[in-house]
Design an enzyme around this catalytic site. Sequence first.
Site, mmCIF file in Angstrom:
data_model
loop_
_atom_site.group_PDB
_atom_site.id
_atom_site.type_symbol
_atom_site.label_atom_id
_atom_site.label_comp_id
_atom_site.label_asym_id
_atom_site.label_seq_id
_atom_site.Cartn_x
_atom_site.Cartn_y
_atom_site.Cartn_z
ATOM 1 N N ARG A 149 0.827 -1.209 0.000
ATOM 2 C CA ARG A 149 0.000 0.000 0.000
ATOM 3 C C ARG A 149 0.858 1.254 0.000
ATOM 4 N NH1 ARG A 149 -5.252 -1.337 1.234
ATOM 5 N NH2 ARG A 149 -5.876 0.842 1.332
ATOM 6 N N TYR A 209 0.230 -13.445 -0.544
ATOM 7 C CA TYR A 209 0.803 -13.149 -1.866
ATOM 8 C C TYR A 209 2.082 -12.342 -1.695
ATOM 9 C CZ TYR A 209 -2.072 -8.854 -1.260
ATOM 10 O OH TYR A 209 -2.685 -7.723 -0.774
ATOM 11 N N ASP A 256 -13.322 5.753 0.199
ATOM 12 C CA ASP A 256 -13.982 5.224 1.391
ATOM 13 C C ASP A 256 -14.928 6.218 2.044
ATOM 14 O OD1 ASP A 256 -12.867 2.751 1.183
ATOM 15 O OD2 ASP A 256 -11.432 3.000 2.827
#
Lengths: 400, 400
Positions: free
Chosen positions: B113, B221, B298
């Site tokens: 991120r 991952y 968001d």
Amino acid sequence: MANGTGGSKDPILVVGGGIGGLAAALRLSRSGHDVVVLEKAAQFVEIGAGLQLAPNATRVLTSLGLMDKIREVGVFPNRLRLKTALTDENLSYLDLGEGFIQRYGAPYVVMHRNDLLTILLQGCQEQPSIELLPGKEIREVENQPDGVIAVCADGTSYRGKALIGADGLWSTVRKKFSDDAPVNSGYVSYRGTVPTDRATAHAPLDEVVAWIGPNLHYVQYPLRSGNLYNQVAVFKSDQYLKGMEDWGNSEELEEKLSVTCEHIRTAMPLLGRDHRWPMYDREPIDKWTIGNITLLGDAAHPMLQYLAQGACQAIEDAEAIGMAFDREPKNVTEALAMYERARTIRTARVQRNARLWGDMWHIDGAGRLMRDELFKTRDPDDHSHIEWLYGKRDLLEVRP
Amino acid sequence: MANGTGGSKDPILVVGGGIGGLAAALRLSRSGHDVVVLEKAAQFVEIGAGLQLAPNATRVLTSLGLMDKIREVGVFPNRLRLKTALTDENLSYLDLGEGFIQRYGAPYVVMHRNDLLTILLQGCQEQPSIELLPGKEIREVENQPDGVIAVCADGTSYRGKALIGADGLWSTVRKKFSDDAPVNSGYVSYRGTVPTDRATAHAPLDEVVAWIGPNLHYVQYPLRSGNLYNQVAVFKSDQYLKGMEDWGNSEELEEKLSVTCEHIRTAMPLLGRDHRWPMYDREPIDKWTIGNITLLGDAAHPMLQYLAQGACQAIEDAEAIGMAFDREPKNVTEALAMYERARTIRTARVQRNARLWGDMWHIDGAGRLMRDELFKTRDPDDHSHIEWLYGKRDLLEVRP
């Protein structure tokens, strides 16, 4: 073993003259046994409406020589179909035609419960070796050194070489084996028949159709050569969950089914309201034989009706117990133990799968969406999920 | 309309310098707007670990010219795979290779991120038309006759022709539109990365794998050119349901995940325990624009992470708001209304589907069995369920 062969000329006592009990009486008489059937009610009669017989049962009925009579009153549907209860969409179907009959060696039949009982009863009445005694409520059953004894509420008692408790969900005989109680599923069913030409909405007359939806389902199929039309409504009663006394009454039926598709709502006015069946089963048990006393049918393995196997498994039991006596002609105790070993395993699987199938029918939310997609994309020729249930098998083999 | 064009030379104010806010700033600067980004924190930084970018987002990032930098630090997995959490069985996969990239016009990328934030931040820093102001907590935002005004906690205030509230789940700006509150799902997640060569159990390094099970799942991952390995554990907290204060703590994590397969249990010791994220979303709202003030990311449509679309939808928002300004260069109010019309419909579908997808992942009982069978029999080349999400579209078209 104390009981061993029993007095080999003594009869086999069958407690309960329902479908399972009479099928067992008939099967055992074919193997040369004398049979006494002790039925609590004053008459041999079945309540309820339609009944489904899958090939695992019709193979047995064929070998009992009853298929000609069944053919006269039964209906041989071409398809079992699943649809959605809320939107009347097709989900999947099972073809019951020639390929199905070839595969399983017998047809799928739907008929009135009482018609099947009548055919079994006539079969028993034709056998001099079968004694049918109504009005005989059982008080006590017991193993004796040389067989079994059954004591009735009217003071009479009967001796036999073996006793089969085929006395249904609320079985008295079962109390010898288990102190368990029936499990209330919280679902209730309404069942009834109407003359087909008066049915306000029916599915194609060559199909058995189940509309499945969240916490409810509806079933329709023809009976009695197509002249009667059978309907079943089943729903989960919130009133039951709340502990209300009159749970599952007809007002709740109306309310719960009010969300269904137009077809069901059109069909419902003629659905019978006189009687309702709270739906019970029990947990499987692995021991239902003591000495020369055993269980059969709902007394042994009551199940929810989602696989339509209640009567079918009782009929399998009848064949299996006949086979066990054939294989162990000289040792009743061992014959019943052999029967128990195979049948407890098999019927436990059917009981558990019936519950699971009910969960699949009644699921909501994400599960419902995935169920619908799974069923819609299913290959109708894929029999992998029913082979274990309908397929030919040695009924005494110990495998699920 | 009162606000109309706003002072066309005034900047666009973006409240919040996260992924969505910076992507919007960059996109709007490309269309010739001045942008001021007001960020509450003292630095522009993302907390958390891995992030998945589906082609609906990477198409936008490509058009923003960021893919070269993303290629340096991101990982391009060959497959998304679903497995069962309890038994480590394969359920299904999605091939992310050449065919996928051709179909959707952009690749699937996983990255840290903070790496994405850094790339966006550098992109913004290179634009003289973008002013980045950390340490600016918003107190009040208001439409004015000739634009908007934002008042900060430090007493400063900023004028703009439009204001975009990109201030996340707990958005201050959103309070202008709705008095709703975030919805606590009762699930909590633990996330963290380890150096790949220290991972105690990892999936194939070209895959994103989610192990799904009853009320829990686990994801793994690789990140940062494969040198970091990302892990996420998510479970439903019974302690939350019981109202316990310290719900979802690491003891509950251990307990809940103790039923999982060996792979997960082997991988878990190195899962970060320092921080946990209770998982919230909100109900969709159909109104998030008033005059020249709107929402993005968001703040507008927080969603559960089961579709991995939180950042992707914020990036779509950034592109859409840029397009809206391009199509209505002279009327800010109409541009924002156009943006709202298209995005409220689209993002509501994503929010709802994220919840549904979570329900599908976490289902138990009959639903789990049907889910597993549905997924196992699914054709991996069937894109019908993701076309709506990943497929190319006009981001201002009003359709879900």
